[in-house]
Design a protein around this motif. Sequence first.
Motif, mmCIF file in Angstrom:
data_model
loop_
_atom_site.group_PDB
_atom_site.id
_atom_site.type_symbol
_atom_site.label_atom_id
_atom_site.label_comp_id
_atom_site.label_asym_id
_atom_site.label_seq_id
_atom_site.Cartn_x
_atom_site.Cartn_y
_atom_site.Cartn_z
ATOM 1 N N CYS A 230 0.624 -1.584 0.571
ATOM 2 C CA CYS A 230 -0.077 0.137 -0.233
ATOM 3 C C CYS A 230 1.035 0.534 0.334
ATOM 4 O O CYS A 230 0.430 2.207 -0.601
ATOM 5 N N HIS A 231 1.915 1.278 0.813
ATOM 6 C CA HIS A 231 2.454 2.277 1.048
ATOM 7 C C HIS A 231 4.062 2.232 1.446
ATOM 8 O O HIS A 231 4.947 2.797 1.638
ATOM 9 N N ASN A 232 4.303 0.979 0.522
ATOM 10 C CA ASN A 232 6.148 0.268 0.338
ATOM 11 C C ASN A 232 6.629 0.453 1.987
ATOM 12 O O ASN A 232 7.942 0.862 2.492
ATOM 13 N N GLY A 233 5.767 -0.123 2.844
ATOM 14 C CA GLY A 233 6.498 -0.485 3.975
ATOM 15 C C GLY A 233 7.365 -1.505 4.353
ATOM 16 O O GLY A 233 6.882 -2.672 3.637
ATOM 17 N N TYR A 234 7.930 -1.052 4.938
ATOM 18 C CA TYR A 234 9.403 -3.650 4.707
ATOM 19 C C TYR A 234 9.168 -3.492 6.271
ATOM 20 O O TYR A 234 9.964 -2.188 7.233
ATOM 21 N N PHE A 235 9.328 -4.618 6.592
ATOM 22 C CA PHE A 235 9.334 -5.124 7.855
ATOM 23 C C PHE A 235 10.610 -6.237 7.174
ATOM 24 O O PHE A 235 10.507 -6.954 6.749
ATOM 25 N N THR A 236 11.409 -6.666 8.581
ATOM 26 C CA THR A 236 12.439 -7.748 8.439
ATOM 27 C C THR A 236 11.936 -8.535 8.631
ATOM 28 O O THR A 236 10.735 -9.007 9.933
ATOM 29 N N VAL A 237 11.806 -10.003 8.516
ATOM 30 C CA VAL A 237 12.062 -11.208 8.951
ATOM 31 C C VAL A 237 11.684 -12.061 10.156
ATOM 32 O O VAL A 237 11.592 -12.772 10.490
ATOM 33 N N ALA A 238 13.481 -11.937 10.146
ATOM 34 C CA ALA A 238 13.587 -11.915 11.210
ATOM 35 C C ALA A 238 12.936 -11.552 12.963
ATOM 36 O O ALA A 238 12.928 -12.455 13.362
ATOM 37 N N GLU A 239 12.769 -10.188 12.907
ATOM 38 C CA GLU A 239 11.962 -9.425 14.754
ATOM 39 C C GLU A 239 10.859 -8.857 13.980
ATOM 40 O O GLU A 239 10.224 -8.143 14.771
ATOM 41 N N GLY A 240 10.473 -8.392 12.453
ATOM 42 C CA GLY A 240 9.282 -8.329 12.270
ATOM 43 C C GLY A 240 9.158 -6.036 12.734
ATOM 44 O O GLY A 240 8.345 -5.570 12.357
ATOM 45 N N ARG A 241 10.938 -6.379 12.336
ATOM 46 C CA ARG A 241 10.913 -4.347 12.669
ATOM 47 C C ARG A 241 10.999 -3.848 11.519
ATOM 48 O O ARG A 241 10.936 -4.508 10.823
#
Lengths: 76, 171
Positions: free
Chosen positions: B131-142
């Motif tokens: 939707c707004h190009n947000g990225y989260f790490t797979v390891a921590e969901g950060r």
Amino acid sequence: MGARQSQGTTLFTALLVLIGIGVVVQLWLLSATVDALLRHEAGTPLHAALGSGALFLVNGALVLYVFNFDKKIKQR
Amino acid sequence: MTDDNCRECKEKKAARWREDFPVNWDSDNYITRREMVKYLALGSLTIAGANFLLAGVPRLLKASQMPKMKIGLTSSVAAGGSALFRYPTQDDPCILVRRPDGALVAYSSVCTHLSCAVIHDQKQDTLYCPCHNGYFTVAEGRPYAGPPTRPLPRILLEQQGDEIYAVGVEV
């Protein structure tokens, strides 16, 4: 108004201002706690509560000091 | 003289009014510095109490038990792949990711920015909100890029043989 009474008034006003600042900081900590809760942060509310508790102890100590000081002056 | 007389008349009227309603507003609204200090100390106690109460809220939420729910089989998710499930209710979409090293992680798939669905980008090994190009790490969901500022709630997993169970949510 004697010099001693004038000093007492100045001290009282200074302590009143200090306690007031403490209460304002506590209000800021409370708003930070609510903000952290809404952001689902678990650590901040506890630290803010500890800070607020410490400020209350300081404020309480200052109030006790003021009233003890008052008693001493009246006894003289 | 006439004016003065009138003023006197008014004062007399006012005095009669004051006799009928003997309320001294000036002294009623007057707060001494000592009273002010007392009120401030009481306020300080109230605020500190409220702060401690609020600090206890996350612990109360944690204490509430989450159901244990089977969400799939380890063999059904390839290394580097992902699967969708719902936990703890049917209204809570989640995503299970099997990392290239075989480790399993799961998060709520609701973006913490504006609640769009988060998807797994296998090539970049990242969780991505289109939707707004947000990225989260797979390891921590950060969150590490885009508008989201809060991490994705993590789903706590338990493995029993080949079966995967969701046992809780870590916010």
